[in-house]
Design an enzyme around this catalytic site. Sequence first.
Site, PDB file in Angstrom:
ATOM      1  N   LYS A 192       0.848  -1.199   0.000  1.00  0.00           N
ATOM      2  CA  LYS A 192       0.000   0.000   0.000  1.00  0.00           C
ATOM      3  C   LYS A 192       0.884   1.251   0.000  1.00  0.00           C
ATOM      4  O   LYS A 192       2.092   1.171   0.294  1.00  0.00           O
ATOM      5  CB  LYS A 192      -0.901  -0.013   1.238  1.00  0.00           C
ATOM      6  CG  LYS A 192      -0.148   0.035   2.564  1.00  0.00           C
ATOM      7  CD  LYS A 192      -1.045  -0.313   3.736  1.00  0.00           C
ATOM      8  CE  LYS A 192      -0.259  -0.268   5.036  1.00  0.00           C
ATOM      9  NZ  LYS A 192      -1.037  -0.819   6.177  1.00  0.00           N
ATOM     10  N   ARG A 234     -10.089  -0.474  15.185  1.00  0.00           N
ATOM     11  CA  ARG A 234     -10.131   0.134  13.856  1.00  0.00           C
ATOM     12  C   ARG A 234     -11.194  -0.655  13.074  1.00  0.00           C
ATOM     13  O   ARG A 234     -12.309  -0.768  13.561  1.00  0.00           O
ATOM     14  CB  ARG A 234      -8.725   0.097  13.241  1.00  0.00           C
ATOM     15  CG  ARG A 234      -8.485   1.134  12.178  1.00  0.00           C
ATOM     16  CD  ARG A 234      -7.020   1.269  11.775  1.00  0.00           C
ATOM     17  NE  ARG A 234      -6.477   0.069  11.162  1.00  0.00           N
ATOM     18  CZ  ARG A 234      -5.229  -0.032  10.674  1.00  0.00           C
ATOM     19  NH1 ARG A 234      -4.416   1.010  10.721  1.00  0.00           N
ATOM     20  NH2 ARG A 234      -4.794  -1.145  10.133  1.00  0.00           N
ATOM     21  N   TYR A 264      16.013  31.026   4.894  1.00  0.00           N
ATOM     22  CA  TYR A 264      14.909  31.852   5.406  1.00  0.00           C
ATOM     23  C   TYR A 264      15.036  32.072   6.913  1.00  0.00           C
ATOM     24  O   TYR A 264      15.282  31.140   7.671  1.00  0.00           O
ATOM     25  CB  TYR A 264      13.575  31.158   5.140  1.00  0.00           C
ATOM     26  CG  TYR A 264      13.216  31.057   3.678  1.00  0.00           C
ATOM     27  CD1 TYR A 264      13.062  32.205   2.891  1.00  0.00           C
ATOM     28  CD2 TYR A 264      13.008  29.817   3.080  1.00  0.00           C
ATOM     29  CE1 TYR A 264      12.719  32.114   1.546  1.00  0.00           C
ATOM     30  CE2 TYR A 264      12.660  29.721   1.746  1.00  0.00           C
ATOM     31  CZ  TYR A 264      12.524  30.869   0.979  1.00  0.00           C
ATOM     32  OH  TYR A 264      12.188  30.769  -0.341  1.00  0.00           O
ATOM     33  N   MET A 279      11.818  24.568   0.091  1.00  0.00           N
ATOM     34  CA  MET A 279      10.936  23.663  -0.646  1.00  0.00           C
ATOM     35  C   MET A 279      11.716  22.705  -1.541  1.00  0.00           C
ATOM     36  O   MET A 279      11.408  21.511  -1.597  1.00  0.00           O
ATOM     37  CB  MET A 279       9.951  24.476  -1.490  1.00  0.00           C
ATOM     38  CG  MET A 279       8.872  23.638  -2.119  1.00  0.00           C
ATOM     39  SD  MET A 279       7.686  24.598  -3.084  1.00  0.00           S
ATOM     40  CE  MET A 279       6.737  25.416  -1.834  1.00  0.00           C
TER      41      MET A 279
HETATM   42  C1  LIG Z   1      -0.229  -1.811   6.725  1.00  0.00           C
HETATM   43  C2  LIG Z   1      -0.770  -3.084   7.218  1.00  0.00           C
HETATM   44  C3  LIG Z   1       0.067  -4.177   7.465  1.00  0.00           C
HETATM   45  C4  LIG Z   1       1.578  -4.123   7.332  1.00  0.00           C
HETATM   46  O1  LIG Z   1       2.145  -3.684   8.532  1.00  0.00           O
HETATM   47  P1  LIG Z   1       3.740  -3.638   8.742  1.00  0.00           P
HETATM   48  O2  LIG Z   1       3.902  -3.206  10.142  1.00  0.00           O
HETATM   49  O3  LIG Z   1       4.254  -2.623   7.768  1.00  0.00           O
HETATM   50  O4  LIG Z   1       4.258  -4.995   8.468  1.00  0.00           O
HETATM   51  C5  LIG Z   1      -0.522  -5.371   7.839  1.00  0.00           C
HETATM   52  N1  LIG Z   1      -1.849  -5.480   7.984  1.00  0.00           N
HETATM   53  C6  LIG Z   1      -2.693  -4.448   7.775  1.00  0.00           C
HETATM   54  C7  LIG Z   1      -4.150  -4.622   7.969  1.00  0.00           C
HETATM   55  C8  LIG Z   1      -2.182  -3.207   7.403  1.00  0.00           C
HETATM   56  O5  LIG Z   1      -3.009  -2.185   7.210  1.00  0.00           O
END
Ligand SMILES: *Cc1c(COP(=O)(O)O)cnc(C)c1O
Length: 391
Positions: free
Chosen positions: A58, A154, A283, A331
């Site tokens: 992701k 969550r 700056y 920047m």
């Molecule tokens: C992002 C995520 C992971 C991966 O977690 P890491 O700590 O990067 O290994 C695993 N499971 C879910 C549901 C996630 O959202």
Amino acid sequence: MSASLVPSSAESLPVVCGSPFPSCDRAWITIDPAALIHNFKQLETVLAPPTQILAVVKADAYGHGAVTVARTVVAQGAAALGVATLAEGIALRQANLTVPIVILGAIHNPEQIQALSQWQLQPTLCSPEQARCFSQHLTAPLPVHLKIDTGMSRLGPLWLQGSEFIKLVHSLPNLDIASVYSHLATADDPDPSFMVIQQQRFEQVIQHAHLAGISIPRLHLANSAGALSGQPFHYDWVRIGLALYGLYPSPQFHSILNLQPVMQVKARVTQLKAVPAGTGVSYGHTYVTPHPMTLAVVAIGYADGVPRRLSNQISVLIRGQRVPQVGIITMDQLMVDVSDLAQVKVGDEVTLLGQDRDQSISADDWAAQLGTISYEIVCNFKPRLPRIVLG
Ligand SMILES: *Cc1c(COP(=O)(O)O)cnc(C)c1O
């Protein structure tokens, strides 16, 4: 940097860094597939059959480039890929990745449900309402992954309603339960007490589902930290993100695995200047030279993902030496004090994160200075930085 290099955004273009090729003119990220493969193999050493790796890619593989990372880990035997959004999943299918792709985020919109089917992406279901909505809008069976909240607070129904949720999904048309999973809230904590409670809750849910006659093809609970924790959390899949990228979820894991960072962040010196004592830099003149100094201007800034809050706090590596960054990070550019580096030249390579001879700077170093985690540091690097794949 004389190896043949390929930018991940235009994979057919061979590039030699240090040439006048624009990818490495200003600032760039190198991605080392050999390090990724090494990390994958290291992770395999702590896993036993039937456990397989779901590689979490992701957020553009935590800033590393999702397609490159996905291709590399699938070639190593990753069983599935995990993304957060529909668009991230589609991008991987468009790159011809054919393994199961699990969307770890929640999707509700009927048009997105259609798209999931069309692209053969596998959603996470996390509430009865969402499950009913999916079932209504699907015209053919779709593999779905059910998420139970065992203590993360969550996504997912609370574990107490977990088995009811599984029964509901089992009874609805067009929903094919591919897995049931949960997510650990405290896996990076050396104290395993709460993880163990989460696992007991997870086990309870699964047992109730089994008693109701529902067989679940696959279970998964652990992220990187959970997989390394030494607890029996592995089940059928472990969902590994951070450790693949060569970063440790927590320092206690250094003794368990040898991981290599996959990403390095580099930029070039674009100007050198000698200034007298008492010269204000950048700056607001937050830095004033205490003595005559040689400054190097480096072509990377906060719009590339170098946190401005690190101004006057970090060092960079040039010609294998550590030199301090001075003045506010702007920047697109920042300044460093190269007074002690006689050989420095315009065009020199500057290492912001990574290795230069025997010196190295890690995402954990920056994270510690900012009071955050390495995840946030690597995710922060912007698409403006070309990802150069080594090898
Ligand atoms: C992002 C995520 C992971 C991966 O977690 P890491 O700590 O990067 O290994 C695993 N499971 C879910 C549901 C996630 O959202």
